[in-house]
Design a protein around this motif. Structure first.
Motif, mmCIF file in Angstrom:
data_model
loop_
_atom_site.group_PDB
_atom_site.id
_atom_site.type_symbol
_atom_site.label_atom_id
_atom_site.label_comp_id
_atom_site.label_asym_id
_atom_site.label_seq_id
_atom_site.Cartn_x
_atom_site.Cartn_y
_atom_site.Cartn_z
ATOM 1 N N HIS A 25 0.847 -1.186 0.000
ATOM 2 C CA HIS A 25 0.000 0.000 0.000
ATOM 3 C C HIS A 25 0.888 1.243 0.000
ATOM 4 N N LYS A 26 0.662 2.138 -0.938
ATOM 5 C CA LYS A 26 1.601 3.243 -1.169
ATOM 6 C C LYS A 26 1.722 4.189 0.023
ATOM 7 N N VAL A 27 0.681 4.287 0.858
ATOM 8 C CA VAL A 27 0.744 5.148 2.040
ATOM 9 C C VAL A 27 1.195 4.366 3.265
ATOM 10 N N VAL A 28 0.563 3.222 3.501
ATOM 11 C CA VAL A 28 0.830 2.434 4.702
ATOM 12 C C VAL A 28 2.284 1.991 4.777
ATOM 13 N N LYS A 29 2.839 1.535 3.658
ATOM 14 C CA LYS A 29 4.201 0.990 3.681
ATOM 15 C C LYS A 29 5.239 2.032 4.079
ATOM 16 N N GLN A 30 4.937 3.324 3.875
ATOM 17 C CA GLN A 30 5.876 4.376 4.231
ATOM 18 C C GLN A 30 5.963 4.592 5.740
ATOM 19 N N THR A 31 4.997 4.038 6.498
ATOM 20 C CA THR A 31 4.993 4.209 7.959
ATOM 21 C C THR A 31 5.613 3.014 8.678
ATOM 22 N N TYR A 32 6.039 2.027 7.928
ATOM 23 C CA TYR A 32 6.606 0.813 8.513
ATOM 24 C C TYR A 32 7.970 1.079 9.141
ATOM 25 N N ASN A 33 8.157 0.628 10.382
ATOM 26 C CA ASN A 33 9.417 0.840 11.106
ATOM 27 C C ASN A 33 10.471 -0.198 10.692
ATOM 28 N N LYS A 34 10.931 -0.098 9.467
ATOM 29 C CA LYS A 34 11.862 -1.095 8.929
ATOM 30 C C LYS A 34 13.178 -1.126 9.686
ATOM 31 N N ASP A 35 13.668 0.029 10.102
ATOM 32 C CA ASP A 35 14.961 0.096 10.777
ATOM 33 C C ASP A 35 14.935 -0.560 12.149
ATOM 34 N N GLN A 36 13.743 -0.646 12.772
ATOM 35 C CA GLN A 36 13.629 -1.259 14.092
ATOM 36 C C GLN A 36 13.145 -2.701 14.026
ATOM 37 N N ASP A 37 12.499 -3.059 12.930
ATOM 38 C CA ASP A 37 11.972 -4.421 12.776
ATOM 39 C C ASP A 37 13.012 -5.282 12.062
ATOM 40 N N THR A 38 14.064 -5.620 12.788
ATOM 41 C CA THR A 38 15.224 -6.270 12.161
ATOM 42 C C THR A 38 15.421 -7.723 12.594
ATOM 43 N N PHE A 39 14.468 -8.270 13.334
ATOM 44 C CA PHE A 39 14.595 -9.657 13.787
ATOM 45 C C PHE A 39 14.705 -10.586 12.574
ATOM 46 N N ARG A 40 15.663 -11.492 12.587
ATOM 47 C CA ARG A 40 15.862 -12.410 11.448
ATOM 48 C C ARG A 40 14.892 -13.582 11.563
ATOM 49 N N HIS A 41 13.675 -13.317 11.118
ATOM 50 C CA HIS A 41 12.595 -14.278 11.344
ATOM 51 C C HIS A 41 12.730 -15.556 10.543
ATOM 52 N N TYR A 42 13.530 -15.537 9.483
ATOM 53 C CA TYR A 42 13.693 -16.754 8.698
ATOM 54 C C TYR A 42 14.404 -17.839 9.506
ATOM 55 N N PHE A 43 15.177 -17.454 10.532
ATOM 56 C CA PHE A 43 15.784 -18.463 11.401
ATOM 57 C C PHE A 43 14.704 -19.231 12.169
ATOM 58 N N LEU A 44 13.643 -18.522 12.563
ATOM 59 C CA LEU A 44 12.528 -19.188 13.244
ATOM 60 C C LEU A 44 11.851 -20.188 12.310
ATOM 61 N N VAL A 45 11.690 -19.794 11.051
ATOM 62 C CA VAL A 45 11.064 -20.691 10.070
ATOM 63 C C VAL A 45 11.907 -21.952 9.895
ATOM 64 N N LEU A 46 13.214 -21.782 9.735
ATOM 65 C CA LEU A 46 14.103 -22.927 9.546
ATOM 66 C C LEU A 46 14.110 -23.842 10.768
ATOM 67 N N LEU A 47 14.139 -23.251 11.956
ATOM 68 C CA LEU A 47 14.123 -24.038 13.185
ATOM 69 C C LEU A 47 12.829 -24.839 13.300
ATOM 70 N N CYS A 48 11.712 -24.216 12.978
ATOM 71 C CA CYS A 48 10.420 -24.903 13.095
ATOM 72 C C CYS A 48 10.244 -25.987 12.028
ATOM 73 N N ILE A 49 10.826 -25.774 10.853
ATOM 74 C CA ILE A 49 10.821 -26.823 9.831
ATOM 75 C C ILE A 49 11.580 -28.044 10.346
ATOM 76 N N LEU A 50 12.740 -27.798 10.932
ATOM 77 C CA LEU A 50 13.552 -28.889 11.462
ATOM 78 C C LEU A 50 12.804 -29.636 12.569
ATOM 79 N N LEU A 51 12.196 -28.894 13.492
ATOM 80 C CA LEU A 51 11.445 -29.526 14.581
ATOM 81 C C LEU A 51 10.260 -30.327 14.056
ATOM 82 N N ALA A 52 9.580 -29.794 13.052
ATOM 83 C CA ALA A 52 8.416 -30.494 12.490
ATOM 84 C C ALA A 52 8.816 -31.792 11.810
ATOM 85 N N LEU A 53 10.003 -31.815 11.221
ATOM 86 C CA LEU A 53 10.490 -33.042 10.589
ATOM 87 C C LEU A 53 10.970 -34.057 11.614
#
Length: 215
Positions: free
Chosen positions: A81-109
């Protein structure tokens, strides 16, 4: 369906309504973690694959479609969204969430409910939901000052999980009489992540103060 399960579902639905209300009315997603919203979208997509294989009830089907649709819509708003996306706190939302995805894939297997595709995806979604709130909580700690709608959204998410734990306890004594280790332990871990936030949320509400989290 018992009262605690219904309360959990409605609280969960209300949390999403509050979040969409914030985004739609204020045209802002400030204080909201895109990483958490992406994780929730993955949770619902992988959990509700049984929409194509089985039918339980009209209520069950509608709720699944609502959670799927709203989670994808929220991610779209924050990303495109052209307006909403400009308010996103990208600089503070830096958690590497893909590590959580990989960990949960491993646990599920390694520890699935059953070794079938549907059950492995379902187990993965349970593990991922338990930790999906982490990027959001870390973002709130970094931003410190939290607006009412964002605070209410996170509180309702935590309340939904608390109601589900009560539902599990109720069902254990009245229906199933057995422990379901995977969802129960995951649910307890997920609820524990909210403990600190609950404390400061209730404290600010009682004192009629602005919600702030310690750094």
């Amino acid at each position: 369906m018992n009262l605690f399960r219904l309360a959990g579902d409605l609280t969960h639905l209300l949390s999403i309504v509050v979040l969409l209300l914030k985004i739609r009315t204020t045209k802002s997603c400030a204080g909201i973690s895109l990483k958490t919203q992406e994780l929730y979208a993955i949770v619902f997509i992988t959990r509700y694959l049984d929409l194509f294989t089985s039918y339980r009830s009209f209520y069950n089907t509608v709720m699944k479609l609502v959670f799927l649709g709203t989670s994808i819509a929220i991610v779209w708003y924050m990303r495109y969204h052209k307006v909403v996306k400009q308010t996103y706190n990208k600089d503070q939302d830096t958690f590497r969430h893909y590590f959580l995805v990989l960990l949960c894939i491993l646990l599920a297997l390694l520890i699935p409910l059953e070794f079938t595709m549907i059950e492995v995806f379902w187990t993965f979604s349970i593990y991922l939901e338990a930790v999906a709130i982490l990027p959001q909580l870390i973002l709130l700690q970094r931003s410190r000052n939290i607006d009412n709608l964002t605070g209410n959204y996170v509180f309702l998410l935590g309340a939904y999980r608390a109601f589900y734990i009560i539902n599990w306890i109720y069902r254990f004594f009245t229906e199933i009489h057995k422990v379901r280790w995977i969802p129960w332990i995951s649910g307890l871990i997920q609820t524990a992540f909210y403990a600190d936030f609950f404390y400061y949320y209730i404290k600010s509400w009682k004192n009629n103060e602005e919600l702030k989290l310690p750094a």
